[in-house]
Design a protein around this motif. Structure first.
Motif, PDB file in Angstrom:
ATOM      1  N   GLY A 103     -32.438   3.908 -72.268  1.00 40.70           N
ATOM      2  CA  GLY A 103     -31.771   5.219 -72.235  1.00 40.70           C
ATOM      3  C   GLY A 103     -32.744   6.378 -72.267  1.00 40.70           C
ATOM      4  O   GLY A 103     -32.412   7.493 -71.849  1.00 40.70           O
ATOM      5  N   MET A 104     -33.969   6.132 -72.773  1.00 42.76           N
ATOM      6  CA  MET A 104     -34.977   7.195 -72.848  1.00 42.76           C
ATOM      7  C   MET A 104     -35.754   7.364 -71.548  1.00 42.76           C
ATOM      8  O   MET A 104     -36.484   8.355 -71.392  1.00 42.76           O
ATOM      9  CB  MET A 104     -35.980   6.882 -73.966  1.00 42.76           C
ATOM     10  N   LEU A 105     -35.649   6.409 -70.631  1.00 38.99           N
ATOM     11  CA  LEU A 105     -36.467   6.465 -69.415  1.00 38.99           C
ATOM     12  C   LEU A 105     -36.298   7.760 -68.605  1.00 38.99           C
ATOM     13  O   LEU A 105     -37.290   8.317 -68.134  1.00 38.99           O
ATOM     14  CB  LEU A 105     -36.213   5.235 -68.534  1.00 38.99           C
ATOM     15  N   PRO A 106     -35.063   8.262 -68.411  1.00 35.67           N
ATOM     16  CA  PRO A 106     -34.952   9.530 -67.674  1.00 35.67           C
ATOM     17  C   PRO A 106     -35.687  10.678 -68.372  1.00 35.67           C
ATOM     18  O   PRO A 106     -36.312  11.507 -67.711  1.00 35.67           O
ATOM     19  CB  PRO A 106     -33.444   9.794 -67.634  1.00 35.67           C
ATOM     20  N   PHE A 107     -35.618  10.696 -69.711  1.00 34.68           N
ATOM     21  CA  PHE A 107     -36.321  11.743 -70.464  1.00 34.68           C
ATOM     22  C   PHE A 107     -37.840  11.565 -70.344  1.00 34.68           C
ATOM     23  O   PHE A 107     -38.582  12.547 -70.183  1.00 34.68           O
ATOM     24  CB  PHE A 107     -35.900  11.702 -71.939  1.00 34.68           C
ATOM     25  N   TYR A 108     -38.268  10.316 -70.393  1.00 34.68           N
ATOM     26  CA  TYR A 108     -39.695   9.992 -70.229  1.00 34.68           C
ATOM     27  C   TYR A 108     -40.183  10.483 -68.864  1.00 34.68           C
ATOM     28  O   TYR A 108     -41.243  11.110 -68.762  1.00 34.68           O
ATOM     29  CB  TYR A 108     -39.841   8.474 -70.385  1.00 34.68           C
ATOM     30  N   TRP A 109     -39.403  10.208 -67.821  1.00 30.07           N
ATOM     31  CA  TRP A 109     -39.755  10.684 -66.470  1.00 30.07           C
ATOM     32  C   TRP A 109     -39.800  12.217 -66.446  1.00 30.07           C
ATOM     33  O   TRP A 109     -40.717  12.818 -65.875  1.00 30.07           O
ATOM     34  CB  TRP A 109     -38.715  10.161 -65.464  1.00 30.07           C
TER      35      TRP A 109
ATOM     36  N   MET B   1     -32.982  25.163 -65.121  1.00 27.17           N
ATOM     37  CA  MET B   1     -33.119  23.944 -64.334  1.00 27.17           C
ATOM     38  C   MET B   1     -32.192  22.861 -64.882  1.00 27.17           C
ATOM     39  O   MET B   1     -32.155  22.626 -66.087  1.00 27.17           O
ATOM     40  CB  MET B   1     -34.574  23.482 -64.378  1.00 27.17           C
ATOM     41  N   LEU B   2     -31.483  22.212 -63.991  1.00 26.79           N
ATOM     42  CA  LEU B   2     -30.442  21.269 -64.407  1.00 26.79           C
ATOM     43  C   LEU B   2     -31.015  20.078 -65.179  1.00 26.79           C
ATOM     44  O   LEU B   2     -30.457  19.663 -66.202  1.00 26.79           O
ATOM     45  CB  LEU B   2     -29.670  20.786 -63.168  1.00 26.79           C
ATOM     46  N   ALA B   3     -32.157  19.527 -64.702  1.00 22.84           N
ATOM     47  CA  ALA B   3     -32.740  18.345 -65.356  1.00 22.84           C
ATOM     48  C   ALA B   3     -33.111  18.632 -66.805  1.00 22.84           C
ATOM     49  O   ALA B   3     -32.887  17.802 -67.690  1.00 22.84           O
ATOM     50  CB  ALA B   3     -33.973  17.875 -64.583  1.00 22.84           C
ATOM     51  N   ALA B   4     -33.681  19.807 -67.059  1.00 24.23           N
ATOM     52  CA  ALA B   4     -34.104  20.169 -68.418  1.00 24.23           C
ATOM     53  C   ALA B   4     -32.915  20.329 -69.355  1.00 24.23           C
ATOM     54  O   ALA B   4     -33.070  20.254 -70.575  1.00 24.23           O
ATOM     55  CB  ALA B   4     -34.919  21.458 -68.381  1.00 24.23           C
ATOM     56  N   ARG B   5     -31.736  20.542 -68.806  1.00 23.17           N
ATOM     57  CA  ARG B   5     -30.527  20.682 -69.631  1.00 23.17           C
ATOM     58  C   ARG B   5     -29.819  19.347 -69.799  1.00 23.17           C
ATOM     59  O   ARG B   5     -29.256  19.056 -70.857  1.00 23.17           O
ATOM     60  CB  ARG B   5     -29.582  21.694 -68.977  1.00 23.17           C
ATOM     61  N   LEU B   6     -29.811  18.559 -68.737  1.00 27.11           N
ATOM     62  CA  LEU B   6     -29.024  17.319 -68.709  1.00 27.11           C
ATOM     63  C   LEU B   6     -29.745  16.141 -69.372  1.00 27.11           C
ATOM     64  O   LEU B   6     -29.147  15.397 -70.156  1.00 27.11           O
ATOM     65  CB  LEU B   6     -28.726  16.986 -67.244  1.00 27.11           C
ATOM     66  N   PRO B  73     -22.276  23.325 -70.525  1.00 25.79           N
ATOM     67  CA  PRO B  73     -21.970  24.718 -70.876  1.00 25.79           C
ATOM     68  C   PRO B  73     -22.636  25.180 -72.174  1.00 25.79           C
ATOM     69  O   PRO B  73     -22.824  26.372 -72.384  1.00 25.79           O
ATOM     70  CB  PRO B  73     -20.440  24.722 -71.044  1.00 25.79           C
ATOM     71  N   LEU B  74     -22.993  24.218 -73.061  1.00 27.89           N
ATOM     72  CA  LEU B  74     -23.636  24.576 -74.333  1.00 27.89           C
ATOM     73  C   LEU B  74     -25.121  24.866 -74.169  1.00 27.89           C
ATOM     74  O   LEU B  74     -25.746  25.451 -75.050  1.00 27.89           O
ATOM     75  CB  LEU B  74     -23.462  23.446 -75.363  1.00 27.89           C
ATOM     76  N   THR B  75     -25.691  24.398 -73.063  1.00 28.01           N
ATOM     77  CA  THR B  75     -27.134  24.569 -72.851  1.00 28.01           C
ATOM     78  C   THR B  75     -27.354  25.383 -71.580  1.00 28.01           C
ATOM     79  O   THR B  75     -27.809  24.854 -70.570  1.00 28.01           O
ATOM     80  CB  THR B  75     -27.816  23.196 -72.715  1.00 28.01           C
ATOM     81  N   ARG B  76     -27.015  26.649 -71.636  1.00 30.70           N
ATOM     82  CA  ARG B  76     -27.057  27.493 -70.425  1.00 30.70           C
ATOM     83  C   ARG B  76     -28.465  27.614 -69.858  1.00 30.70           C
ATOM     84  O   ARG B  76     -28.655  27.603 -68.656  1.00 30.70           O
ATOM     85  CB  ARG B  76     -26.507  28.873 -70.751  1.00 30.70           C
ATOM     86  N   ASN B  77     -29.480  27.738 -70.741  1.00 31.71           N
ATOM     87  CA  ASN B  77     -30.850  27.893 -70.253  1.00 31.71           C
ATOM     88  C   ASN B  77     -31.615  26.576 -70.285  1.00 31.71           C
ATOM     89  O   ASN B  77     -32.060  26.084 -69.276  1.00 31.71           O
ATOM     90  CB  ASN B  77     -31.601  28.955 -71.062  1.00 31.71           C
ATOM     91  N   ARG B  78     -31.726  26.022 -71.460  1.00 33.65           N
ATOM     92  CA  ARG B  78     -32.529  24.805 -71.623  1.00 33.65           C
ATOM     93  C   ARG B  78     -32.088  24.112 -72.907  1.00 33.65           C
ATOM     94  O   ARG B  78     -31.966  24.754 -73.946  1.00 33.65           O
ATOM     95  CB  ARG B  78     -33.992  25.204 -71.704  1.00 33.65           C
ATOM     96  N   ALA B  79     -31.869  22.802 -72.841  1.00 35.88           N
ATOM     97  CA  ALA B  79     -31.475  22.055 -74.041  1.00 35.88           C
ATOM     98  C   ALA B  79     -32.698  21.900 -74.943  1.00 35.88           C
ATOM     99  O   ALA B  79     -33.819  21.896 -74.456  1.00 35.88           O
ATOM    100  CB  ALA B  79     -30.955  20.688 -73.634  1.00 35.88           C
ATOM    101  N   PRO B  80     -32.493  21.790 -76.264  1.00 34.61           N
ATOM    102  CA  PRO B  80     -33.657  21.511 -77.128  1.00 34.61           C
ATOM    103  C   PRO B  80     -34.258  20.166 -76.724  1.00 34.61           C
ATOM    104  O   PRO B  80     -33.569  19.149 -76.732  1.00 34.61           O
ATOM    105  CB  PRO B  80     -33.061  21.484 -78.535  1.00 34.61           C
ATOM    106  N   GLN B  81     -35.533  20.203 -76.354  1.00 39.97           N
ATOM    107  CA  GLN B  81     -36.157  18.996 -75.795  1.00 39.97           C
ATOM    108  C   GLN B  81     -36.386  17.905 -76.846  1.00 39.97           C
ATOM    109  O   GLN B  81     -36.410  16.727 -76.510  1.00 39.97           O
ATOM    110  CB  GLN B  81     -37.491  19.367 -75.122  1.00 39.97           C
TER     111      GLN B  81
END
Lengths: 152, 105
Positions: A103-109, B1-6, B73-81
């Motif tokens: 489950g962490m792989l997408p985050f790792y990428w 950016m969508l990836a940084a949020r999703l 919708p909760l992470t409009r800019n960037r989710a906490p990484q």
């Protein structure tokens, strides 16, 4: 066929182990230049391992899933009968750790995407360390379980 | 950016949903290894043990995907990484605690 897949699973795990160990050492303990073997081991371009690690993790995970039913029927039954609870529990932990690793792989990428985001440096180190731990734990547990009848 | 949020939300939700699926045995599929048969959702064992691990992974994947999309919708800019590695780390530690009975018999 199961023996062939088990060996293939083990070989993929060895390659994954090497790649993730190189990357983790390079990111946690970087070497400025390659001198002897220890510093050469750490003086790798860590980001270049990322796609290989993802691919190897997926292949190893899938092969592990394919050979899991024979383990469940034959090996785990033996572990329970022989009351080898620590070995049994270690394998239970392994399956949870590698599933979480999957489950962490997408985050790792995401954290290793080029160009590297300096704000994600800490996340890169943490994610690497977690995968390193999951892979090493899985490898060692699998090795013991594979040889359990010879060891115990 | 969508990836940084999703993606951080997906990684965190995957670990959490997996732990819940494992603890409460909520499996998307069940495999009956002695018969070589698959069944939908959590089924009682048939002629031998039932295998739920594949189903827990499936539950975690679809559950995490849904949660990650709903959290947009909760992470409009960037989710906490940090949730992308912090929640999986905490879940791994929780599994060590939950499975401690194997090691202290």
């Amino acid at each position: 066929m199961v023996t062939f897949l088990l060996i293939l699973h083990g070989l993929c795990a060895v390659a994954l182990l090497g790649a993730v160990t190189h990357q983790t050492f390079a990111v946690w303990w970087p070497a400025r230049k390659a001198g002897g073997m220890p510093s050469s081991f750490r003086a790798v371009h860590a980001a270049r391992f990322t796609n290989g690690i993802i691919l190897l993790f997926l292949v190893t995970f899938i092969l592990g899933g394919v050979i899991y039913p024979p383990y469940r029927l034959a090996v785990r039954t033996y572990l329970e009968t022989a009351r080898l609870w620590t070995v049994n529990g270690s394998f239970e932990l392994k399956e949870q750790f590698v599933a979480i690793g999957l489950g962490m792989l997408p985050f790792y990428w995401h954290v290793w995407r080029q160009p590297l985001d300096e704000a994600l440096r800490g996340a890169r180190r943490a994610t690497c360390a977690l995968l390193f731990f999951a892979v090493w734990f899985g490898f060692l547990t699998g090795h013991v379980v594979n040889n359990v009848r010879g060891i115990f | 950016m969508l990836a940084a949020r999703l993606i951080p939300a997906f990684a965190a939700a995957f670990a959490l949903v997996y732990a819940i699926a494992e603890q409460f045995n909520i499996a998307l599929v069940t495999y009956h290894p002695r018969l070589g048969q698959w069944g939908w959702l959590t089924e009682a064992p048939r002629n031998g043990p039932g295998m739920y691990w594949y189903g827990w992974v499936g539950t975690a994947f679809f559950g995490a995907l849904a949660i990650a999309l709903l959290s947009l919708p909760l992470t409009r800019n960037r989710a906490p990484q940090w949730i992308g590695w912090g929640v999986p780390l905490a879940t791994m530690a929780a599994f060590v605690y939950l499975l401690r009975a194997f090691f202290f018999r």
